[in-house]
Scaffold this motif. Sequence first.
Motif, PDB file in Angstrom:
ATOM      1  N   TYR A 174      -2.948   3.598   0.999  1.00  0.00           N
ATOM      2  CA  TYR A 174      -3.854   2.949   0.047  1.00  0.00           C
ATOM      3  C   TYR A 174      -3.462   1.802  -0.585  1.00  0.00           C
ATOM      4  O   TYR A 174      -2.176   2.040  -1.301  1.00  0.00           O
ATOM      5  N   PRO A 175      -4.192   0.813  -1.247  1.00  0.00           N
ATOM      6  CA  PRO A 175      -3.842  -0.053  -2.017  1.00  0.00           C
ATOM      7  C   PRO A 175      -3.681   0.692  -3.488  1.00  0.00           C
ATOM      8  O   PRO A 175      -4.306   1.552  -3.801  1.00  0.00           O
ATOM      9  N   LEU A 176      -2.650   0.253  -4.379  1.00  0.00           N
ATOM     10  CA  LEU A 176      -2.264   0.921  -5.676  1.00  0.00           C
ATOM     11  C   LEU A 176      -3.311   0.713  -6.345  1.00  0.00           C
ATOM     12  O   LEU A 176      -3.715   2.062  -7.212  1.00  0.00           O
ATOM     13  N   ALA A 177      -4.327   0.120  -6.560  1.00  0.00           N
ATOM     14  CA  ALA A 177      -5.403  -0.111  -7.470  1.00  0.00           C
ATOM     15  C   ALA A 177      -6.365   0.950  -6.935  1.00  0.00           C
ATOM     16  O   ALA A 177      -7.099   1.570  -7.887  1.00  0.00           O
ATOM     17  N   GLU A 178      -6.506   1.087  -6.031  1.00  0.00           N
ATOM     18  CA  GLU A 178      -7.400   2.307  -5.244  1.00  0.00           C
ATOM     19  C   GLU A 178      -6.967   3.805  -5.564  1.00  0.00           C
ATOM     20  O   GLU A 178      -7.800   4.405  -6.078  1.00  0.00           O
TER      21      GLU A 178
ATOM     22  N   THR B 155       4.665   2.935 -10.034  1.00  0.00           N
ATOM     23  CA  THR B 155       4.035   1.577 -10.024  1.00  0.00           C
ATOM     24  C   THR B 155       4.567   0.581 -10.822  1.00  0.00           C
ATOM     25  O   THR B 155       4.667  -0.579 -10.761  1.00  0.00           O
ATOM     26  N   GLU B 156       5.178   1.243 -12.046  1.00  0.00           N
ATOM     27  CA  GLU B 156       5.709   0.060 -12.983  1.00  0.00           C
ATOM     28  C   GLU B 156       6.966  -0.554 -12.342  1.00  0.00           C
ATOM     29  O   GLU B 156       7.376  -1.640 -13.035  1.00  0.00           O
TER      30      GLU B 156
ATOM     31  N   GLU C  60       0.792  -1.278   0.043  1.00  0.00           N
ATOM     32  CA  GLU C  60      -0.050   0.290  -0.282  1.00  0.00           C
ATOM     33  C   GLU C  60       0.963   1.419   0.078  1.00  0.00           C
ATOM     34  O   GLU C  60       1.948   1.175   0.498  1.00  0.00           O
TER      35      GLU C  60
ATOM     36  N   ARG D 161      -8.401   8.296 -11.661  1.00  0.00           N
ATOM     37  CA  ARG D 161      -8.975   8.447 -12.852  1.00  0.00           C
ATOM     38  C   ARG D 161     -10.312   8.940 -12.711  1.00  0.00           C
ATOM     39  O   ARG D 161     -10.659   9.923 -13.507  1.00  0.00           O
TER      40      ARG D 161
ATOM     41  N   THR E 141      -5.053   4.358  -8.128  1.00  0.00           N
ATOM     42  CA  THR E 141      -5.174   4.551  -9.762  1.00  0.00           C
ATOM     43  C   THR E 141      -6.758   4.962  -9.933  1.00  0.00           C
ATOM     44  O   THR E 141      -6.863   5.687 -10.865  1.00  0.00           O
ATOM     45  N   ARG E 142      -7.544   4.217  -9.434  1.00  0.00           N
ATOM     46  CA  ARG E 142      -9.268   4.473  -9.573  1.00  0.00           C
ATOM     47  C   ARG E 142      -9.434   5.798  -9.080  1.00  0.00           C
ATOM     48  O   ARG E 142     -10.049   6.671  -9.780  1.00  0.00           O
TER      49      ARG E 142
END
Length: 170
Positions: free
Chosen positions: A139-143, A167-168, A44, A149, A145-146
Motif C-alpha cells: 500500500y502507498p504510505l498515504a493510504e 515513515t519519518e 509502498e 486514521r 495513514t488514511r
Amino acid sequence: MRSNHIILVNEQDEALATMEKLEAHQKGLLHRAFSVFIVNSKNEMLLQQRASGKYHSAGLWTNACCSHPMPGEEVEQAAHRRLQEEMGFDCPVKKLFTFTYQASFDNGLTEHEYDHVFLGTFDGVVIPDEEEVAAYAFYPLAEITRQIRDTPDRFTYWFKVAFPMVTELL
C-alpha cells in the motif's frame, strides 16, 4: 522447545532469563521482540493480515512480520528467519530504532515488548505461510495513514505505534 521460549529483558534490553512464550504473555513480562517493515521500489509498504489462528491480534493488519528471537539468536538473524518463514522471502534489512510498548488483549494476554524495528526493500514474489498470514498487500504510505486514521481497529497496536516513526525515516 527452544523456539517456544523468549528472552526476558530489562528496560535496557539486557537479557535476564528465558520463559515459555505463552507464560510470558500471560504475566505481561518485558521481553525482546522485533518488527520488520518492508517497502518496494515504489515506496509502498508491505502489510500482512494476521491469520485467524494467531494467539492474539488475529485478523488484524500489521507490518511484514514480527516475532521474538530465540534464546541464543541475534535479533537481526531472527528477523531474517521469520521474514522467510512468514512471507516466503528474505532481503537485506537495516535496524532503524527500538521502542518499548505494553498492550493488553481481550483474551487476557499482554504484549510487553522491547521491540527492535528493521526496514528492508523488496520487489520480488511474496509467498506467505497460510498459517501465519491471511492476506497481504503493498500500500502507498498515504493510504496506510488514511486507513489507520479512519479504521484504527483494523491494525495491530504495535503497528500503529511504530508506523509513524518508520515513515519519518523513509
